[in-house]
Design a protein around this motif. Structure first.
Motif, PDB file in Angstrom:
ATOM      1  N   SER A  61     -10.998  42.330  74.527  1.00  0.00           N
ATOM      2  CA  SER A  61     -10.737  41.081  73.798  1.00  0.00           C
ATOM      3  C   SER A  61      -9.961  41.355  72.511  1.00  0.00           C
ATOM      4  CB  SER A  61     -12.046  40.342  73.500  1.00  0.00           C
ATOM      5  OG  SER A  61     -12.926  41.138  72.737  1.00  0.00           O
ATOM      6  N   PHE A  62     -10.270  42.470  71.848  1.00  0.00           N
ATOM      7  CA  PHE A  62      -9.498  42.847  70.658  1.00  0.00           C
ATOM      8  C   PHE A  62      -8.039  43.083  71.020  1.00  0.00           C
ATOM      9  CE2 PHE A  62      -7.542  46.228  68.153  1.00  0.00           C
ATOM     10  CZ  PHE A  62      -7.624  45.704  66.869  1.00  0.00           C
ATOM     11  N   SER A  63      -7.811  43.808  72.108  1.00  0.00           N
ATOM     12  CA  SER A  63      -6.445  44.100  72.541  1.00  0.00           C
ATOM     13  C   SER A  63      -5.686  42.820  72.870  1.00  0.00           C
ATOM     14  CB  SER A  63      -6.472  45.021  73.766  1.00  0.00           C
ATOM     15  OG  SER A  63      -5.171  45.261  74.255  1.00  0.00           O
ATOM     16  N   ILE A  64      -6.349  41.899  73.563  1.00  0.00           N
ATOM     17  CA  ILE A  64      -5.714  40.629  73.925  1.00  0.00           C
ATOM     18  C   ILE A  64      -5.294  39.856  72.674  1.00  0.00           C
ATOM     19  CG2 ILE A  64      -6.170  38.347  74.926  1.00  0.00           C
ATOM     20  CD1 ILE A  64      -7.987  39.868  76.973  1.00  0.00           C
ATOM     21  N   LEU A  65      -6.223  39.727  71.744  1.00  0.00           N
ATOM     22  CA  LEU A  65      -5.951  38.970  70.529  1.00  0.00           C
ATOM     23  C   LEU A  65      -4.862  39.622  69.696  1.00  0.00           C
ATOM     24  CD1 LEU A  65      -6.652  36.557  68.779  1.00  0.00           C
ATOM     25  CD2 LEU A  65      -8.493  37.903  67.745  1.00  0.00           C
ATOM     26  N   THR A  70       0.509  39.614  67.567  1.00  0.00           N
ATOM     27  CA  THR A  70       1.709  40.410  67.271  1.00  0.00           C
ATOM     28  C   THR A  70       2.950  39.759  67.865  1.00  0.00           C
ATOM     29  OG1 THR A  70       0.447  42.477  67.212  1.00  0.00           O
ATOM     30  CG2 THR A  70       2.824  42.652  67.563  1.00  0.00           C
ATOM     31  N   TYR A  71       2.844  39.370  69.129  1.00  0.00           N
ATOM     32  CA  TYR A  71       4.005  38.834  69.829  1.00  0.00           C
ATOM     33  C   TYR A  71       4.446  37.488  69.268  1.00  0.00           C
ATOM     34  CZ  TYR A  71       7.053  37.366  73.636  1.00  0.00           C
ATOM     35  OH  TYR A  71       8.134  36.935  74.369  1.00  0.00           O
ATOM     36  N   PHE A  72       3.536  36.542  69.205  1.00  0.00           N
ATOM     37  CA  PHE A  72       3.923  35.203  68.774  1.00  0.00           C
ATOM     38  C   PHE A  72       4.075  35.097  67.260  1.00  0.00           C
ATOM     39  CE2 PHE A  72       2.006  34.370  72.965  1.00  0.00           C
ATOM     40  CZ  PHE A  72       3.095  33.756  73.564  1.00  0.00           C
ATOM     41  N   GLY A  73       3.586  36.107  66.536  1.00  0.00           N
ATOM     42  CA  GLY A  73       3.794  36.118  65.100  1.00  0.00           C
ATOM     43  C   GLY A  73       5.083  36.788  64.689  1.00  0.00           C
ATOM     44  N   THR A  74       5.708  37.510  65.631  1.00  0.00           N
ATOM     45  CA  THR A  74       6.922  38.270  65.326  1.00  0.00           C
ATOM     46  C   THR A  74       8.176  37.603  65.872  1.00  0.00           C
ATOM     47  OG1 THR A  74       5.658  40.327  65.393  1.00  0.00           O
ATOM     48  CG2 THR A  74       8.048  40.520  65.533  1.00  0.00           C
ATOM     49  N   GLN A  75       8.090  37.052  67.079  1.00  0.00           N
ATOM     50  CA  GLN A  75       9.262  36.496  67.738  1.00  0.00           C
ATOM     51  C   GLN A  75       9.642  35.131  67.175  1.00  0.00           C
ATOM     52  OE1 GLN A  75      10.184  39.336  68.971  1.00  0.00           O
ATOM     53  NE2 GLN A  75      10.701  38.567  70.988  1.00  0.00           N
ATOM     54  N   ARG A  76      10.934  34.906  67.042  1.00  0.00           N
ATOM     55  CA  ARG A  76      11.415  33.581  66.667  1.00  0.00           C
ATOM     56  C   ARG A  76      11.256  32.651  67.867  1.00  0.00           C
ATOM     57  NH1 ARG A  76      15.388  36.885  64.247  1.00  0.00           N
ATOM     58  NH2 ARG A  76      16.764  36.614  66.038  1.00  0.00           N
ATOM     59  N   ARG A  81       9.589  34.498  75.100  1.00  0.00           N
ATOM     60  CA  ARG A  81       9.511  34.612  76.542  1.00  0.00           C
ATOM     61  C   ARG A  81       8.033  34.686  76.935  1.00  0.00           C
ATOM     62  NH1 ARG A  81      13.991  33.650  75.303  1.00  0.00           N
ATOM     63  NH2 ARG A  81      15.937  34.562  76.036  1.00  0.00           N
ATOM     64  N   VAL A  82       7.777  34.744  78.221  1.00  0.00           N
ATOM     65  CA  VAL A  82       6.401  34.831  78.704  1.00  0.00           C
ATOM     66  C   VAL A  82       5.789  36.178  78.293  1.00  0.00           C
ATOM     67  CG1 VAL A  82       4.975  34.877  80.775  1.00  0.00           C
ATOM     68  CG2 VAL A  82       6.915  33.314  80.639  1.00  0.00           C
ATOM     69  N   LEU A  83       4.514  36.151  77.894  1.00  0.00           N
ATOM     70  CA  LEU A  83       3.801  37.364  77.507  1.00  0.00           C
ATOM     71  C   LEU A  83       2.740  37.678  78.548  1.00  0.00           C
ATOM     72  CD1 LEU A  83       3.174  39.619  75.437  1.00  0.00           C
ATOM     73  CD2 LEU A  83       1.555  38.027  74.361  1.00  0.00           C
ATOM     74  N   PHE A  84       2.807  38.880  79.128  1.00  0.00           N
ATOM     75  CA  PHE A  84       1.830  39.350  80.104  1.00  0.00           C
ATOM     76  C   PHE A  84       0.828  40.268  79.394  1.00  0.00           C
ATOM     77  CE2 PHE A  84       5.371  38.018  82.603  1.00  0.00           C
ATOM     78  CZ  PHE A  84       4.918  37.719  83.884  1.00  0.00           C
ATOM     79  N   ILE A  85      -0.474  39.997  79.589  1.00  0.00           N
ATOM     80  CA  ILE A  85      -1.527  40.760  78.929  1.00  0.00           C
ATOM     81  C   ILE A  85      -2.555  41.196  79.962  1.00  0.00           C
ATOM     82  CG2 ILE A  85      -3.162  40.785  77.014  1.00  0.00           C
ATOM     83  CD1 ILE A  85      -1.916  38.125  76.107  1.00  0.00           C
ATOM     84  N   ASN A  86      -2.890  42.481  79.969  1.00  0.00           N
ATOM     85  CA  ASN A  86      -3.881  42.995  80.913  1.00  0.00           C
ATOM     86  C   ASN A  86      -5.289  42.570  80.516  1.00  0.00           C
ATOM     87  OD1 ASN A  86      -2.414  44.973  82.847  1.00  0.00           O
ATOM     88  ND2 ASN A  86      -1.574  45.448  80.831  1.00  0.00           N
ATOM     89  N   ILE A  87      -6.125  42.317  81.525  1.00  0.00           N
ATOM     90  CA  ILE A  87      -7.513  41.943  81.285  1.00  0.00           C
ATOM     91  C   ILE A  87      -8.383  42.496  82.410  1.00  0.00           C
ATOM     92  CG2 ILE A  87      -7.288  39.707  82.473  1.00  0.00           C
ATOM     93  CD1 ILE A  87      -9.211  38.557  80.344  1.00  0.00           C
ATOM     94  N   PHE A  88      -9.558  43.013  82.066  1.00  0.00           N
ATOM     95  CA  PHE A  88     -10.482  43.570  83.050  1.00  0.00           C
ATOM     96  C   PHE A  88     -11.342  42.470  83.672  1.00  0.00           C
ATOM     97  CE2 PHE A  88      -9.478  47.426  80.743  1.00  0.00           C
ATOM     98  CZ  PHE A  88      -9.544  48.416  81.710  1.00  0.00           C
ATOM     99  N   PHE A 100     -14.509  32.907  73.838  1.00  0.00           N
ATOM    100  CA  PHE A 100     -13.318  33.619  73.369  1.00  0.00           C
ATOM    101  C   PHE A 100     -12.053  32.908  73.834  1.00  0.00           C
ATOM    102  CE2 PHE A 100     -10.036  36.766  74.604  1.00  0.00           C
ATOM    103  CZ  PHE A 100      -9.688  37.247  73.341  1.00  0.00           C
ATOM    104  N   LEU A 101     -12.031  32.497  75.094  1.00  0.00           N
ATOM    105  CA  LEU A 101     -10.856  31.838  75.662  1.00  0.00           C
ATOM    106  C   LEU A 101     -10.597  30.493  74.987  1.00  0.00           C
ATOM    107  CD1 LEU A 101      -8.749  32.309  77.955  1.00  0.00           C
ATOM    108  CD2 LEU A 101     -10.188  30.846  79.385  1.00  0.00           C
ATOM    109  N   GLU A 102     -11.659  29.735  74.740  1.00  0.00           N
ATOM    110  CA  GLU A 102     -11.508  28.431  74.092  1.00  0.00           C
ATOM    111  C   GLU A 102     -10.972  28.583  72.667  1.00  0.00           C
ATOM    112  OE1 GLU A 102     -14.961  25.849  76.405  1.00  0.00           O
ATOM    113  OE2 GLU A 102     -15.483  26.991  74.603  1.00  0.00           O
ATOM    114  N   THR A 103     -11.454  29.579  71.946  1.00  0.00           N
ATOM    115  CA  THR A 103     -10.952  29.846  70.596  1.00  0.00           C
ATOM    116  C   THR A 103      -9.479  30.237  70.640  1.00  0.00           C
ATOM    117  OG1 THR A 103     -13.131  30.569  69.836  1.00  0.00           O
ATOM    118  CG2 THR A 103     -11.244  31.263  68.531  1.00  0.00           C
ATOM    119  N   LEU A 104      -9.140  31.082  71.615  1.00  0.00           N
ATOM    120  CA  LEU A 104      -7.750  31.508  71.793  1.00  0.00           C
ATOM    121  C   LEU A 104      -6.853  30.312  72.089  1.00  0.00           C
ATOM    122  CD1 LEU A 104      -6.473  34.403  71.832  1.00  0.00           C
ATOM    123  CD2 LEU A 104      -6.559  34.249  74.316  1.00  0.00           C
ATOM    124  N   ALA A 105      -7.346  29.402  72.923  1.00  0.00           N
ATOM    125  CA  ALA A 105      -6.575  28.216  73.298  1.00  0.00           C
ATOM    126  C   ALA A 105      -6.291  27.328  72.090  1.00  0.00           C
ATOM    127  CB  ALA A 105      -7.324  27.428  74.365  1.00  0.00           C
TER     128      ALA A 105
END
Length: 238
Positions: A61-65, A70-76, A81-88, A100-105
């Motif tokens: 969950s730390f890695s996902i967040l 990082t991605y959406f805070g850096t890119q204009r 583009r689409v961001l792919f994130i690994n999850i177990f 966690f998912l609801e907070t992320l949303a």
């Protein structure tokens, strides 16, 4: 053995991003976020330590967040583009995941349809795919408009039944099938099978493309999306 919680507190982790291209035209479809350790711990070993310390959900969950921020805070916005994130799978079935998912949303509401969760095909966690909590998590991800990918298909546990039951937005074919694709007829037949199935079902991505000859054959078989060192190596965002 390092303590995962301590490494998180020490900010030992960062992400690099590998491009995924669509064809023809070699246009960037998106990026896969890949975690790295400042102490040079190999990612597989990092998650193995997290599993042994019963901290896999915390690490995942730390890695996902971190990847998303990082991605959406850096890119204009014009370059997103689409961001792919690994999850177990074990993260999906954790009682903490839905919250966690609801907070992320809420935090990243404008970007939900640009976030793809790649379900990691750990053989150890294969049984979790059949659990009710796993299916509940998939349903919640759909309701919140996140996207779903099956990772390393052909190498792990995602059977055709799972593909039919869940209908992921993307299927990523394991790098085993891209290696020597140009000279291996059996691999060509399997890739062609996936191309035909995914034509009207899921976006099909061939992983591990490392030479021009294999890429040429992949394209001739109908592959429309690809990832690999030939196309682009993982790098920090600039």
């Amino acid at each position: 053995m390092p303590k995962i919680e301590q490494l998180i507190i020490q900010n030992d982790f960062y992400h690099v991003f590998q491009p995924i291209y669509s064809f023809p035209g070699k246009r960037v479809l998106g990026y896969e976020a890949l975690i790295r350790s400042k102490s040079n711990m190999v990612p597989d070993m990092l998650f193995q330590h997290a599993m042994e310390q019963n901290k896999l959900f915390e690490m995942d969950s730390f890695s996902i967040l971190q990847a998303i921020s990082t991605y959406f805070g850096t890119q204009r916005s014009s370059e997103l583009r689409v961001l792919f994130i690994n999850i177990f799978p074990s993260t999906l079935v954790s009682p903490l995941f839905i919250g966690f998912l609801e907070t992320l949303a809420i935090q990243y509401e404008p970007y939900r349809t640009q976030i793809v969760f790649e379900i990691n095909e750990s053989i150890i966690e294969g049984v979790l795919w059949k659990s009710a909590s796993f299916r509940d998590a998939i349903r919640m991800m759909r309701e919140l408009n996140f996207l779903i990918a099956f990772d390393d298909v052909g190498e792990g546990t995602a059977s055709f039944r799972n593909i039919l039951d869940i209908s992921p937005d993307f299927i990523k074919i394991d790098r085993f099938f891209s290696a020597d694709l140009c000279t291996t007829e059996k691999k060509q037949k399997v890739v062609a099978l996936f191309v035909e199935y995914c034509r009207d079902e899921s976006g099909l991505i061939l992983e591990g493309i490392e030479n021009e000859e294999d890429l040429a054959v992949a394209l001739s078989l109908g592959i429309k999306m690809g990832q690999g060192y030939l196309l682009g190596k993982p790098n920090p965002l600039t």
